[in-house]
Design a protein around this motif. Structure first.
Motif, mmCIF file in Angstrom:
data_model
loop_
_atom_site.group_PDB
_atom_site.id
_atom_site.type_symbol
_atom_site.label_atom_id
_atom_site.label_comp_id
_atom_site.label_asym_id
_atom_site.label_seq_id
_atom_site.Cartn_x
_atom_site.Cartn_y
_atom_site.Cartn_z
ATOM 1 N N PRO A 1 -30.005 69.932 -67.048
ATOM 2 C CA PRO A 1 -30.729 68.557 -66.612
ATOM 3 C C PRO A 1 -30.767 67.755 -67.622
ATOM 4 C CG PRO A 1 -32.265 70.472 -66.987
ATOM 5 C CD PRO A 1 -30.829 71.204 -67.154
ATOM 6 N N GLY A 2 -31.022 66.306 -67.189
ATOM 7 C CA GLY A 2 -31.172 65.010 -67.961
ATOM 8 C C GLY A 2 -32.255 65.239 -69.225
ATOM 9 N N ARG A 3 -33.466 66.075 -68.597
ATOM 10 C CA ARG A 3 -34.550 66.077 -69.700
ATOM 11 C C ARG A 3 -33.970 66.681 -71.053
ATOM 12 N NH1 ARG A 3 -36.173 69.915 -65.708
ATOM 13 N NH2 ARG A 3 -35.776 71.864 -66.464
ATOM 14 N N ASP A 4 -32.671 67.550 -70.912
ATOM 15 C CA ASP A 4 -32.451 68.373 -72.132
ATOM 16 C C ASP A 4 -31.572 67.406 -72.941
ATOM 17 O OD1 ASP A 4 -34.220 70.039 -71.923
ATOM 18 O OD2 ASP A 4 -32.801 71.309 -70.648
ATOM 19 N N ILE A 5 -31.184 66.149 -72.405
ATOM 20 C CA ILE A 5 -30.163 65.332 -73.250
ATOM 21 C C ILE A 5 -30.822 65.023 -74.670
ATOM 22 C CG2 ILE A 5 -29.301 62.911 -73.318
ATOM 23 C CD1 ILE A 5 -29.204 62.859 -70.160
ATOM 24 N N VAL A 6 -29.803 65.229 -75.841
ATOM 25 C CA VAL A 6 -30.372 64.673 -76.938
ATOM 26 C C VAL A 6 -29.993 63.389 -77.443
ATOM 27 C CG1 VAL A 6 -30.335 67.163 -77.779
ATOM 28 C CG2 VAL A 6 -28.117 65.988 -78.081
ATOM 29 N N ALA A 7 -29.006 62.827 -76.861
ATOM 30 C CA ALA A 7 -28.455 61.527 -77.100
ATOM 31 C C ALA A 7 -27.929 60.735 -75.765
ATOM 32 C CB ALA A 7 -27.765 61.390 -78.364
ATOM 33 N N ALA A 8 -27.813 59.788 -75.381
ATOM 34 C CA ALA A 8 -27.009 59.262 -74.283
ATOM 35 C C ALA A 8 -26.867 57.605 -74.422
ATOM 36 C CB ALA A 8 -27.741 59.156 -73.086
ATOM 37 N N GLY A 9 -25.984 56.844 -73.711
ATOM 38 C CA GLY A 9 -26.100 55.581 -73.894
ATOM 39 C C GLY A 9 -24.719 55.049 -73.281
ATOM 40 N N TYR A 10 -24.436 53.838 -73.322
ATOM 41 C CA TYR A 10 -23.348 53.356 -72.663
ATOM 42 C C TYR A 10 -22.852 52.087 -73.373
ATOM 43 C CZ TYR A 10 -26.925 49.694 -71.562
ATOM 44 O OH TYR A 10 -27.603 48.620 -71.540
ATOM 45 N N ILE A 11 -21.584 51.674 -73.496
ATOM 46 C CA ILE A 11 -20.793 50.557 -73.731
ATOM 47 C C ILE A 11 -20.572 49.488 -72.566
ATOM 48 C CG2 ILE A 11 -18.887 49.668 -74.993
ATOM 49 C CD1 ILE A 11 -19.604 53.393 -75.145
ATOM 50 N N VAL A 12 -20.931 48.307 -72.589
ATOM 51 C CA VAL A 12 -20.468 47.158 -71.555
ATOM 52 C C VAL A 12 -19.618 46.422 -72.102
ATOM 53 C CG1 VAL A 12 -22.561 45.948 -72.122
ATOM 54 C CG2 VAL A 12 -21.574 45.600 -69.890
ATOM 55 N N TYR A 13 -18.593 46.165 -71.383
ATOM 56 C CA TYR A 13 -17.536 45.585 -71.809
ATOM 57 C C TYR A 13 -17.462 44.180 -71.148
ATOM 58 C CZ TYR A 13 -15.919 50.101 -73.157
ATOM 59 O OH TYR A 13 -15.741 51.322 -73.561
ATOM 60 N N GLY A 14 -18.226 43.110 -71.493
ATOM 61 C CA GLY A 14 -18.718 41.897 -70.780
ATOM 62 C C GLY A 14 -18.281 40.749 -71.476
#
Ligand code: AHM
Ligand code: MG
Length: 336
Positions: free
Chosen positions: A159-172
């Motif tokens: 489940p997402g609650r156990d994520i240790v790190a997350a993110g995104y890269i936006v190419y804009g």
């Protein structure tokens, strides 16, 4: 902007990741180095995205992916880039990608690391050929299976609650790397002249309430009466509530990046065609929910917290209502 040591202008993403030591107190440095490898992958993909029209990278490969969608050349390039960078890096034991039907193993002779990476290599790929914004989404969990062995499907179904790190890269209009390792949400803007992402948005907090809603309203007649009721309500001025404006880019990363900075709500509900919603839980909804929650926002499936959904399949879909806390609460309340 706060002027802590980590918040100083001129801080590179590389430096920020190292200084924050996201894997403390275990502090083996492995999560730090995994995030640095994602920094490298982001630069490689960003460079290719910006030259796509010149590098013969526009258009389709002719293949259809596991989702039944036609694969774009850049989808495939981005997927291969992340797989190659991470598999050789030694910090992951298995990966999951939107573009690949099965879990992606780490081939021999590379070591099988402590972490599990999920990613959507190029989200919003319908925008590629028209130079509109697209993005990469990622999340990292700790492995559940025994150390040193090949990772397995159950490592990915967390489940997402156990994520240790997350993110995104936006190419804009500029490229940005936005991530959280559970210690605030931080944004870095790419300087192509230098070849680095530099800290530009330290400790981002999403406004408690916004003034825009973001949804594919062309699906109106496919929605449930509850979703229609909320959309009818949100765009109407009513008893002190202002009428919200519609903003929809059609790439979740770009729509949620705006929502993170400006506030408001992004939604992709279930409809007659997408009976479980369109967006995938593990590599689209959960990582973005993690980022938005760590910035003070909220993310709901309409009936519960996105981060609490127990995954049962790698490519499972979920309805999403993500954004400013009060706007998400309103959506859930009005839908009843
Ligand atoms: P993709 O991963 O195949 O690019 O699809 C996901 C995208 C999201 O980025 C976006 O929010 C959504 O699909 C748009 O869907 P629609 O065109 O149905 O509005
Ligand atoms: Mg996607």
């Amino acid at each position: 902007m706060p002027t802590t040591r980590h918040g100083l202008p001129g801080t590179t993403l590389e430096r920020h990741i190292m200084d924050r030591q996201p894997d403390a107190p275990q502090a083996t440095g492995e999560l730090t180095r995994l995030l640095q490898q994602l920094n490298l992958a982001a630069k490689i993909i960003g460079s290719r995205v910006s030259r796509a029209g010149l590098a013969g990278m526009l258009g389709l490969t002719g293949d259809v992916n596991v989702q039944g969608e036609r694969v774009q050349k850049l989808d495939e390039y981005a997927n291969q880039t992340i797989v190659r960078v991470i598999e050789a890096g030694g910090y992951c034991c298995v990966m999951g990608s939107e573009e690949v039907a099965e879990p992606i193993p780490i081939p021999d002779p590379y070591p099988k690391g402590r972490y599990v990476l999920q990613f959507d290599p190029l989200d919003g790929s319908g925008n590629i050929d028209i130079n509109a914004s697209i993005g990469t989404i990622f999340s990292i969990h700790r492995r559940k299976s025994p150390a040193g062995e090949a990772g397995v499907l159950s490592d990915l179904l967390q489940p997402g609650r156990d994520i240790v790190a997350a993110g995104y890269i936006v190419y804009g209009s500029s490229n940005m790397f936005v991530y959280s390792a559970g210690d605030g949400v931080h944004g870095f803007t790419y300087d192509p002249g230098v070849g680095e992402f530099f800290l530009s948005h330290n400790d981002i907090r999403i406004p408690e309430r916004g003034s825009t809603y973001s949804i594919n309203e062309g699906n109106y007649h496919k929605w449930t009466p509850e979703v229609r009721r909320w959309v009818d309500w949100v765009k109407r001025a009513d008893e002190g509530k202002k009428a919200y404006s519609l903003r929809y880019i059609g790439a979740m990363v770009a729509d949620l990046h705006r929502t993170l900075l400006r506030g408001g709500i992004f939604a992709y509900p279930a409809d007659l065609k997408n009976t479980h919603g369109k967006l995938r839980l593990l590599y689209e909804a959960s990582p973005m929910a993690f980022v938005i929650e760590h910035a003070g926002g909220a993310a709901s499936t309409g009936t519960g917290r996105v981060l609490d959904v127990e995954p049962t399949a790698l490519h499972q879909r979920t309805p999403v209502f993500i954004g400013s806390k009060l706007d998400v609460e309103d959506a859930v309340r009005v839908m009843g």
